[in-house]
Design a protein around this motif. Structure first.
Motif, PDB file in Angstrom:
ATOM      1  N   MET A   1      34.889  48.247  23.740  1.00  0.00           N
ATOM      2  CA  MET A   1      33.567  48.771  23.900  1.00  0.00           C
ATOM      3  C   MET A   1      32.542  47.645  24.025  1.00  0.00           C
ATOM      4  SD  MET A   1      32.048  51.607  24.338  1.00  0.00           S
ATOM      5  CE  MET A   1      32.067  53.163  23.540  1.00  0.00           C
ATOM      6  N   SER A   2      32.768  46.549  23.310  1.00  0.00           N
ATOM      7  CA  SER A   2      31.802  45.446  23.364  1.00  0.00           C
ATOM      8  C   SER A   2      31.796  44.785  24.747  1.00  0.00           C
ATOM      9  CB  SER A   2      32.085  44.426  22.276  1.00  0.00           C
ATOM     10  OG  SER A   2      33.323  43.789  22.520  1.00  0.00           O
ATOM     11  N   GLU A   3      32.950  44.778  25.448  1.00  0.00           N
ATOM     12  CA  GLU A   3      32.984  44.235  26.805  1.00  0.00           C
ATOM     13  C   GLU A   3      32.117  45.067  27.738  1.00  0.00           C
ATOM     14  OE1 GLU A   3      36.908  43.641  28.374  1.00  0.00           O
ATOM     15  OE2 GLU A   3      37.623  42.838  26.473  1.00  0.00           O
ATOM     16  N   ARG A   4      32.167  46.370  27.544  1.00  0.00           N
ATOM     17  CA  ARG A   4      31.372  47.281  28.372  1.00  0.00           C
ATOM     18  C   ARG A   4      29.878  47.045  28.135  1.00  0.00           C
ATOM     19  NH1 ARG A   4      32.376  53.752  28.527  1.00  0.00           N
ATOM     20  NH2 ARG A   4      31.047  54.187  30.288  1.00  0.00           N
ATOM     21  N   LYS A   5      29.482  46.917  26.871  1.00  0.00           N
ATOM     22  CA  LYS A   5      28.080  46.662  26.542  1.00  0.00           C
ATOM     23  C   LYS A   5      27.644  45.317  27.115  1.00  0.00           C
ATOM     24  CE  LYS A   5      24.717  46.454  22.778  1.00  0.00           C
ATOM     25  NZ  LYS A   5      23.810  45.733  23.600  1.00  0.00           N
ATOM     26  N   SER A   6      28.518  44.332  27.014  1.00  0.00           N
ATOM     27  CA  SER A   6      28.210  43.016  27.566  1.00  0.00           C
ATOM     28  C   SER A   6      27.989  43.105  29.071  1.00  0.00           C
ATOM     29  CB  SER A   6      29.343  42.040  27.252  1.00  0.00           C
ATOM     30  OG  SER A   6      29.107  40.800  27.884  1.00  0.00           O
ATOM     31  N   ASP A   9      24.632  44.583  29.629  1.00  0.00           N
ATOM     32  CA  ASP A   9      23.603  43.578  29.326  1.00  0.00           C
ATOM     33  C   ASP A   9      23.456  42.595  30.480  1.00  0.00           C
ATOM     34  OD1 ASP A   9      23.169  44.770  26.869  1.00  0.00           O
ATOM     35  OD2 ASP A   9      24.359  43.301  25.737  1.00  0.00           O
ATOM     36  N   ASP A  10      24.590  42.169  31.048  1.00  0.00           N
ATOM     37  CA  ASP A  10      24.554  41.250  32.195  1.00  0.00           C
ATOM     38  C   ASP A  10      23.888  41.909  33.395  1.00  0.00           C
ATOM     39  OD1 ASP A  10      25.893  39.401  30.648  1.00  0.00           O
ATOM     40  OD2 ASP A  10      27.846  39.730  31.600  1.00  0.00           O
ATOM     41  N   LEU A  11      24.221  43.174  33.630  1.00  0.00           N
ATOM     42  CA  LEU A  11      23.618  43.903  34.734  1.00  0.00           C
ATOM     43  C   LEU A  11      22.112  44.033  34.532  1.00  0.00           C
ATOM     44  CD1 LEU A  11      23.784  45.580  37.320  1.00  0.00           C
ATOM     45  CD2 LEU A  11      24.335  47.569  35.904  1.00  0.00           C
ATOM     46  N   GLY A  12      21.705  44.375  33.325  1.00  0.00           N
ATOM     47  CA  GLY A  12      20.275  44.493  33.022  1.00  0.00           C
ATOM     48  C   GLY A  12      19.540  43.185  33.248  1.00  0.00           C
ATOM     49  N   GLY A  18      16.065  39.938  39.375  1.00  0.00           N
ATOM     50  CA  GLY A  18      15.777  40.341  40.750  1.00  0.00           C
ATOM     51  C   GLY A  18      14.403  40.949  40.898  1.00  0.00           C
ATOM     52  N   ILE A  19      14.014  41.774  39.952  1.00  0.00           N
ATOM     53  CA  ILE A  19      12.681  42.387  39.998  1.00  0.00           C
ATOM     54  C   ILE A  19      11.606  41.320  39.842  1.00  0.00           C
ATOM     55  CG2 ILE A  19      11.107  43.932  38.745  1.00  0.00           C
ATOM     56  CD1 ILE A  19      13.636  45.695  38.181  1.00  0.00           C
ATOM     57  N   ALA A  20      11.817  40.365  38.944  1.00  0.00           N
ATOM     58  CA  ALA A  20      10.855  39.276  38.769  1.00  0.00           C
ATOM     59  C   ALA A  20      10.731  38.452  40.047  1.00  0.00           C
ATOM     60  CB  ALA A  20      11.272  38.390  37.598  1.00  0.00           C
ATOM     61  N   ASP A  21      11.851  38.167  40.699  1.00  0.00           N
ATOM     62  CA  ASP A  21      11.808  37.433  41.972  1.00  0.00           C
ATOM     63  C   ASP A  21      11.018  38.208  43.012  1.00  0.00           C
ATOM     64  OD1 ASP A  21      13.220  35.219  41.118  1.00  0.00           O
ATOM     65  OD2 ASP A  21      15.122  35.838  42.025  1.00  0.00           O
ATOM     66  N   SER A  22      11.270  39.506  43.096  1.00  0.00           N
ATOM     67  CA  SER A  22      10.567  40.346  44.066  1.00  0.00           C
ATOM     68  C   SER A  22       9.068  40.373  43.782  1.00  0.00           C
ATOM     69  CB  SER A  22      11.138  41.761  44.029  1.00  0.00           C
ATOM     70  OG  SER A  22      10.444  42.592  44.922  1.00  0.00           O
ATOM     71  N   ASP A  23       8.717  40.554  42.509  1.00  0.00           N
ATOM     72  CA  ASP A  23       7.301  40.579  42.128  1.00  0.00           C
ATOM     73  C   ASP A  23       6.608  39.255  42.432  1.00  0.00           C
ATOM     74  OD1 ASP A  23       7.586  43.177  41.260  1.00  0.00           O
ATOM     75  OD2 ASP A  23       7.698  42.650  39.125  1.00  0.00           O
ATOM     76  N   ALA A  24       7.358  38.163  42.379  1.00  0.00           N
ATOM     77  CA  ALA A  24       6.795  36.835  42.644  1.00  0.00           C
ATOM     78  C   ALA A  24       6.778  36.504  44.136  1.00  0.00           C
ATOM     79  CB  ALA A  24       7.582  35.775  41.880  1.00  0.00           C
ATOM     80  N   GLY A  25       7.273  37.430  44.972  1.00  0.00           N
ATOM     81  CA  GLY A  25       7.247  37.201  46.412  1.00  0.00           C
ATOM     82  C   GLY A  25       8.424  36.403  46.935  1.00  0.00           C
ATOM     83  N   ARG A  26       9.422  36.179  46.083  1.00  0.00           N
ATOM     84  CA  ARG A  26      10.620  35.468  46.544  1.00  0.00           C
ATOM     85  C   ARG A  26      11.574  36.480  47.158  1.00  0.00           C
ATOM     86  NH1 ARG A  26       9.389  32.923  41.537  1.00  0.00           N
ATOM     87  NH2 ARG A  26      10.809  34.319  40.420  1.00  0.00           N
ATOM     88  N   GLY A  27      12.247  36.081  48.182  1.00  0.00           N
ATOM     89  CA  GLY A  27      13.186  36.971  48.856  1.00  0.00           C
ATOM     90  C   GLY A  27      12.698  37.292  50.255  1.00  0.00           C
TER      91      GLY A  27
END
Length: 79
Positions: A1-6, A9-12, A18-27
């Motif tokens: 179960m801890s592997e799944r949570k990890s 967490d990595d996906l989050g 990615g959202i921060a990059d987009s908000d900063a105009g990168r991409g």
């Protein structure tokens, strides 16, 4: 179960990054990326003989209303 949570967490963390990059105009705008890829693969298809005077790309909406590209033989072409 801890592997799944990890994994979640990595996906989050990746999504936040990615959202921060987009908000900063990168991409790059998706439309530009899709246009470049379409040109690349259409050129490859022409070189392989998959597209030419007797074949054409057809763009039509699917059940979800999004456009789908398919390769169709020209119905006026006699083999």
């Amino acid at each position: 179960m801890s592997e799944r949570k990890s994994g979640f967490d990595d996906l989050g963390a990746a999504l936040e990054h990615g959202i921060a990059d987009s908000d900063a105009g990168r991409g790059k705008p998706a439309r530009n990326v899709f246009d470049r890829l379409e040109e690349k693969y259409l050129t490859m298809a022409k070189v392989e003989g998959l597209v030419g005077p007797t074949r054409r790309a057809v763009i039509s909406p699917n059940a979800n209303g999004t456009n789908v590209r398919t390769w169709n033989r020209d119905p006026n072409d006699a083999d």
